[in-house]
Design a protein around this motif. Sequence first.
Motif, short mmCIF file in Angstrom:
data_model
loop_
_atom_site.label_atom_id
_atom_site.label_comp_id
_atom_site.label_asym_id
_atom_site.label_seq_id
_atom_site.Cartn_x
_atom_site.Cartn_y
_atom_site.Cartn_z
N GLU A 208 25.16 -60.64 5.42
CA GLU A 208 26.05 -61.62 5.62
C GLU A 208 25.44 -62.66 6.79
O GLU A 208 25.44 -63.75 6.67
CB GLU A 208 27.53 -60.97 6.21
CG GLU A 208 28.64 -61.66 6.13
CD GLU A 208 29.69 -60.78 6.54
OE1 GLU A 208 29.73 -59.75 6.33
OE2 GLU A 208 30.40 -61.44 7.47
N VAL A 209 25.00 -61.94 7.52
CA VAL A 209 24.01 -62.77 8.75
C VAL A 209 22.92 -63.44 8.42
O VAL A 209 22.74 -64.76 8.48
CB VAL A 209 23.78 -61.67 9.93
CG1 VAL A 209 22.92 -62.50 11.16
CG2 VAL A 209 25.17 -61.03 10.68
N MET A 210 22.39 -62.55 7.25
CA MET A 210 21.23 -63.30 6.70
C MET A 210 21.43 -64.73 5.90
O MET A 210 20.95 -65.85 6.09
CB MET A 210 20.31 -62.38 5.68
CG MET A 210 19.41 -61.17 6.36
SD MET A 210 18.82 -60.39 5.22
CE MET A 210 17.18 -61.37 4.48
N GLN A 211 22.63 -64.69 5.25
CA GLN A 211 22.95 -65.84 4.59
C GLN A 211 23.28 -66.98 5.51
O GLN A 211 23.14 -68.18 4.87
CB GLN A 211 24.26 -65.13 3.87
CG GLN A 211 24.09 -64.66 2.73
CD GLN A 211 23.30 -65.31 1.30
OE1 GLN A 211 22.71 -66.32 1.79
NE2 GLN A 211 23.23 -64.67 0.22
N SER A 212 23.41 -66.70 6.83
CA SER A 212 23.75 -68.05 7.72
C SER A 212 22.62 -68.28 8.63
O SER A 212 22.72 -68.84 9.62
CB SER A 212 25.13 -67.58 8.45
OG SER A 212 26.32 -67.29 7.87
N SER A 213 21.41 -67.80 8.08
CA SER A 213 20.24 -67.69 9.10
C SER A 213 19.19 -68.24 8.13
O SER A 213 19.19 -68.60 7.21
CB SER A 213 19.60 -66.58 9.48
OG SER A 213 19.18 -65.77 8.74
N MET A 214 17.81 -68.43 8.97
CA MET A 214 16.71 -69.08 8.13
C MET A 214 16.18 -68.17 7.38
O MET A 214 15.42 -68.53 6.32
CB MET A 214 15.63 -69.34 9.52
CG MET A 214 14.88 -70.44 9.22
SD MET A 214 13.86 -70.76 10.74
CE MET A 214 12.93 -69.41 10.71
N ALA A 215 16.68 -66.80 7.19
CA ALA A 215 16.07 -65.83 6.20
C ALA A 215 16.77 -65.86 4.93
O ALA A 215 16.61 -64.92 4.09
CB ALA A 215 16.19 -64.33 6.85
N ARG A 216 17.86 -66.68 4.89
CA ARG A 216 18.44 -67.05 3.66
C ARG A 216 17.48 -67.38 2.41
O ARG A 216 16.54 -68.10 2.67
CB ARG A 216 19.53 -68.17 3.57
CG ARG A 216 20.48 -68.57 2.75
CD ARG A 216 21.42 -69.59 3.25
NE ARG A 216 20.65 -70.83 3.16
CZ ARG A 216 20.58 -71.71 4.19
NH1 ARG A 216 21.22 -71.48 5.15
NH2 ARG A 216 19.85 -72.82 4.20
N SER A 217 17.56 -67.03 1.29
CA SER A 217 16.51 -67.14 0.01
C SER A 217 17.47 -67.06 -1.27
O SER A 217 18.39 -66.36 -1.22
CB SER A 217 15.40 -66.41 0.33
OG SER A 217 15.78 -65.14 0.24
#
Length: 291
Positions: A208-217
């Motif tokens: 969930e946090v990744m989806q809102s961050s630069m780590a999204r992919s």
Amino acid sequence: MNSPAKHIGLIGLGLMGRPMGMNLIKAGYPLTVWNRTASRAEELVAAGAKLAKSPQEVAAASDFLLTIVSDPPALEGVLWGDCGAMQALKRGSIYVDSSTVSPALARKISAACAERGVRFLDAPVTGGDWGAKKGELVFMIGGEVDTLKEAEPILKVMGKKLFHLGPNGAGQTIKLAMNSILALQVDALAEALALVTRAGIPGEKLVEVMQSSMARSGVLDVKAPNLLKDQYVPSFPLRLMHKDLGLALDLANQLGVALPATAAAREIYSAVKGAAKEDLDFSAVMRFWKH
Ligand code: NA7
């Protein structure tokens, strides 16, 4: 070459080849196929494809030959083995290989084709079996621009994007670099999930946090659900990713480039591959930490 009347040959009816062939039939191209395990051709034959007895017979029937088999030995076998395709390729025809193999093998094939008056493209793909089914593959292409122009209408039936990347071998080089990135991304996700879940926090929270961050992919969208559910139905099989990491490391070795992260990731993929009893998607690298 852009008329559906041109005869297409397809060798390799695995996870990728079958849907690619189906899209060619749907687009109206006469299709002749061969697969080592003939039963895998049933669906395509029922849809109108002709089943050949050998790779040689496919090449002899084709103005445009496409191969998509597992690895370098498989490709060398269908080209130069018993009743291989190379000896029967027609002068003036186009041959496209979409298997992932070494750039050196792509260049060897290109030279053999040139001797026969055949134009060759190395054109490995990315997009998984769902991309193949939807006709939305991305082709990474090495070879002559003019050959690509002629092949384009056929490749566009199977793919949404065609990237011309340089001379023969360039498509395979980019593909190996691409797969190193994908392997490392999934490995990094698995490693981070192992950390978070061992700390008692559900993996979903990290995603969930990744989806809102630069780590999204894209990898996160497509592969995180597998890791969270611990389910790995093959879309891109781990055994093939493992092969590609080996090919990338061989190429790096030839070029004198160090790939320490890729080398470490390959050890992890090797361990999971060695322990697996069934065919798994490459996202099963998570099993290194789960089991
Ligand atoms: P699959 O589903 O594992 O299919 C592999 C295909 O290659 C399948 O048609 C195999 O025939 C064929 N194959 C494997 N070994 C041989 C040999 N020795 N001789 C002839 N044919 C062979 O792979 P995918 O479709 O997912 O991927 C294909 C390529 O695209 C691969 O390079 C990936 O990295 C990218 P079988 O049905 O087993 O008889």
